[in-house]
Scaffold this motif. Structure first.
Motif, PDB file in Angstrom:
ATOM      1  N   ILE B  60      -9.817  16.793  47.535  1.00  0.00           N
ATOM      2  CA  ILE B  60      -8.550  17.458  47.172  1.00  0.00           C
ATOM      3  C   ILE B  60      -7.352  16.864  47.922  1.00  0.00           C
ATOM      4  CG2 ILE B  60      -7.279  19.649  47.173  1.00  0.00           C
ATOM      5  CD1 ILE B  60     -10.046  21.034  46.843  1.00  0.00           C
ATOM      6  N   ALA B  61      -7.391  16.913  49.254  1.00  0.00           N
ATOM      7  CA  ALA B  61      -6.182  16.558  50.022  1.00  0.00           C
ATOM      8  C   ALA B  61      -5.787  15.091  49.857  1.00  0.00           C
ATOM      9  CB  ALA B  61      -6.396  16.888  51.503  1.00  0.00           C
ATOM     10  N   LEU B  62      -6.732  14.184  49.957  1.00  0.00           N
ATOM     11  CA  LEU B  62      -6.370  12.767  49.856  1.00  0.00           C
ATOM     12  C   LEU B  62      -5.906  12.363  48.459  1.00  0.00           C
ATOM     13  CD1 LEU B  62      -8.930  10.880  52.158  1.00  0.00           C
ATOM     14  CD2 LEU B  62      -6.549  11.498  52.596  1.00  0.00           C
ATOM     15  N   PRO B  63      -6.596  12.817  47.387  1.00  0.00           N
ATOM     16  CA  PRO B  63      -6.076  12.472  46.061  1.00  0.00           C
ATOM     17  C   PRO B  63      -4.651  12.985  45.829  1.00  0.00           C
ATOM     18  CG  PRO B  63      -8.325  13.242  45.865  1.00  0.00           C
ATOM     19  CD  PRO B  63      -7.908  13.471  47.290  1.00  0.00           C
ATOM     20  N   VAL B  64      -4.395  14.224  46.258  1.00  0.00           N
ATOM     21  CA  VAL B  64      -3.054  14.785  46.040  1.00  0.00           C
ATOM     22  C   VAL B  64      -2.022  14.019  46.881  1.00  0.00           C
ATOM     23  CG1 VAL B  64      -1.624  16.847  46.368  1.00  0.00           C
ATOM     24  CG2 VAL B  64      -3.901  17.061  45.371  1.00  0.00           C
TER      25      VAL B  64
END
Lengths: 313, 251
Positions: B60-64
């Motif tokens: 979640i965090a890295l893709p966003v």
């Protein structure tokens, strides 16, 4: 109409049957012309296709048909030519997180300017931004941003300049200074193409105009030559004299006169043969015992020419 | 590649407000881990750390984070109309494309790195293993490269690139990648996790979670880097083609 003067003898920028359409909308249609040293005004009402044409010339847009070259090169195919081109786009197009000096310096670095520090100072001085050069562009007024864009376009000393509404937002003093600058750049032998809808300003800086209407080339050449070529539209002449009514009576039956009106003691004459009329007028005045105090062409101005081109009146 | 362009784009991408927001997003797992360190064994803390890295950070965090930064590289140039400035300079178009890809990758790595370093410090102090964050860092490198390769051209092509990118993450990566055999091979976060799973040891629980996410993607650092390498080459070629052949301003 075109005057046959859409081409110059020593072209730096050449457009051959250049067209651009967006979907079903034709923005620029079959433009065939060239630009050479000196200031050329690119005129047209809003939506005439001026900005699209400038974007095509600078390689920002791809032509739908036709071709263009700057110093014989297509900028899309050979980006090195951008070393010789300066562009002031109509868009805001500045990096708001930079100061004016950083923005101009960046432009100098990207265009491989040799002594960038000196070039940056020279460009800042040219647009009189010395006092604000270290402020972030985000804090600039529109007029100041325009000047920063002009400085950025000039920093690498280009010999072809494309200026899209460069006076937008500038106050009268800044406008006068920028017009002087553009005239000087043109006089130095650079090709300066200025798009504007403010006719008076174009008239002050451009020796030649390219007029566009509905995406097409409507006229090209010096303003007076364009007007001369409009032989189907009678010339308007304003005549001040000691007795306008007597002069009007004398001119009523005179050849070359197609219309007469008197407004506020000033005679307005229309003539399809203005040169012949000019020879005939003193004789007619002498015969009517009227002294001429002032004779002026009424529609030689760029505004009149432009009105004819756009509205046909 | 042009260092001046990279420097300026990095300055623009790493604006303070954006930096704080994304640092909070990537740092969130570290914050959660910090509270989990109280009253749990070293083995449990290691498990929590790995699960947070796999499920929250990498998925979640890295893709966003990558989406916001990489799509803004060209996206902000388009929105602020400064792309005209850049493309009317004597730079080969592939230099502009490569500079944007580099700036987006560096920005994603830097911002993602804030969260990873925070989690690494918390976990290392709690379990006494200074190498515990190594696999997450390798995953971050792969994710930064892979997502930049996808989102940089997206920012050039699409005006609402953030929304389109979110759709890519949730539809392509989450739904199609999980349900259609073969698609998972082309999923960027699975590629990043395949590198993650190949570096260092992983607890049994984390290994099960990792295998569940990876599906038929075989863990391997070399394969992961080869995949994102190919993706980057394709992205560079496509972005250069767009810069050369397409209109770079609106009507």
């Amino acid at each position: 109409m075109t005057t046959g003067a859409q081409h110059v003898t020593d072209p730096t920028v050449q457009l051959a049957s250049l067209s651009k359409w967006f979907g079903q909308k034709v923005a620029v249609s079959d433009i065939e012309c060239s630009f050479g040293p000196g200031v050329t005004g690119l005129l047209g009402p809003n939506g005439a296709g001026k900005t699209t044409l400038l974007r095509l010339m600078t390689g920002v847009l791809v032509p739908s048909s036709g071709s263009l070259s700057i110093h014989g090169e297509n900028p899309r195919a050979n980006p090195d030519i951008y070393c010789r081109i300066g562009l002031v786009p109509e868009d805001e197009a500045v990096y708001n997180h930079l100061t004016a000096r950083q923005f101009i310096r960046w432009s100098a670095d990207l265009t491989h300017v040799g002594d960038a520090a000196i070039a940056v100072e020279r460009a800042i001085r040219a647009v009189a931004l010395e006092n604000a050069a270290d402020r972030r562009l985000a804090t600039f007024s529109k007029g100041m941003r325009q000047r920063a864009k002009v400085a950025s376009a000039l920093v690498h000393d280009p010999d072809v300049l494309f200026l899209d509404e460069p006076l937008n937002g500038a106050d009268p003093v800044q406008r006068a200074a920028l017009i002087d600058l553009f005239v000087r750049l043109g006089a130095e032998g650079r090709t300066v193409i200025v798009s504007s809808h403010v006719l008076g300003e174009v008239e002050r800086m451009a020796g030649r105009v390219i007029a566009m209407v509905d995406g097409r080339l409507a006229a090209a050449g010096p303003v007076a030559a364009i007007r001369d070529a409009m032989s189907d539209i009678p010339r308007k002449i304003r005549i001040e004299s000691t007795d306008p009514r007597a002069l009007a009576t004398a001119l009523l039956t005179a050849p070359f006169v197609t219309g007469i009106a008197i407004e506020a003691n000033v005679l307005h004459v229309q003539s399809a043969e203005p040169v012949q009329f000019a020879y005939m007028l003193p004789e007619a005045a002498r015969a009517a015992a009227v002294r001429l105090t002032r004779v002026d062409p009424e529609d030689d101005s760029l505004e009149s020419v432009f009105r004819y081109l756009v509205d046909g009146r | 590649m042009n260092v001046a362009v990279i420097h300026n784009i990095l300055l623009r991408l790493l604006r303070l407000r954006r930096l704080i927001g994304l640092a909070l997003l990537t740092g969130m797992p570290a914050g959660v881990l910090f509270f989990l360190t109280f009253g749990n064994s070293e083995q449990d803390i290691r498990g929590f750390y790995e699960m947070l890295n796999i499920t929250v950070l990498t998925i979640i965090a890295l893709p966003v984070t990558a989406l916001v930064l990489a799509s803004a590289a060209f996206g902000e140039e388009r929105n602020d109309q400064t792309l005209t400035f850049l493309v009317t300079k004597p730079l080969p178009r592939w230099h502009i494309a490569l500079s944007m890809l580099t700036a987006a990758t560096l920005a994603t790595f830097a911002v993602g790195g804030i969260g990873i370093v925070a989690g690494w410090v918390v976990a290392a102090v709690a379990v006494g293993d200074a190498t515990i964050g190594l696999n997450t860092t390798v995953g971050l490198v792969v994710a930064s490269l892979g997502y930049s390769a996808v989102f940089v051209p997206l920012g050039l092509l699409v005006s609402r690139s953030t929304l389109t990118g979110l759709a890519f993450i949730f539809i392509w990566e989450f739904i199609i990648g999980a349900s259609v055999t073969g698609v998972s091979t082309f999923s960027v976060f699975r590629t990043a996790l395949s590198a993650y799973g190949d570096v260092g040891t992983v607890t049994i629980d984390a290994r099960e979670a990792l295998e569940g996410v990876l599906g038929n993607v075989i863990p391997g650092v070399g394969g992961a880097f080869a995949k994102v390498g190919v993706l980057l080459v394709l992205s560079l070629a496509f972005t250069t083609w767009v810069l050369r052949r397409r209109d770079l301003a609106n009507e």
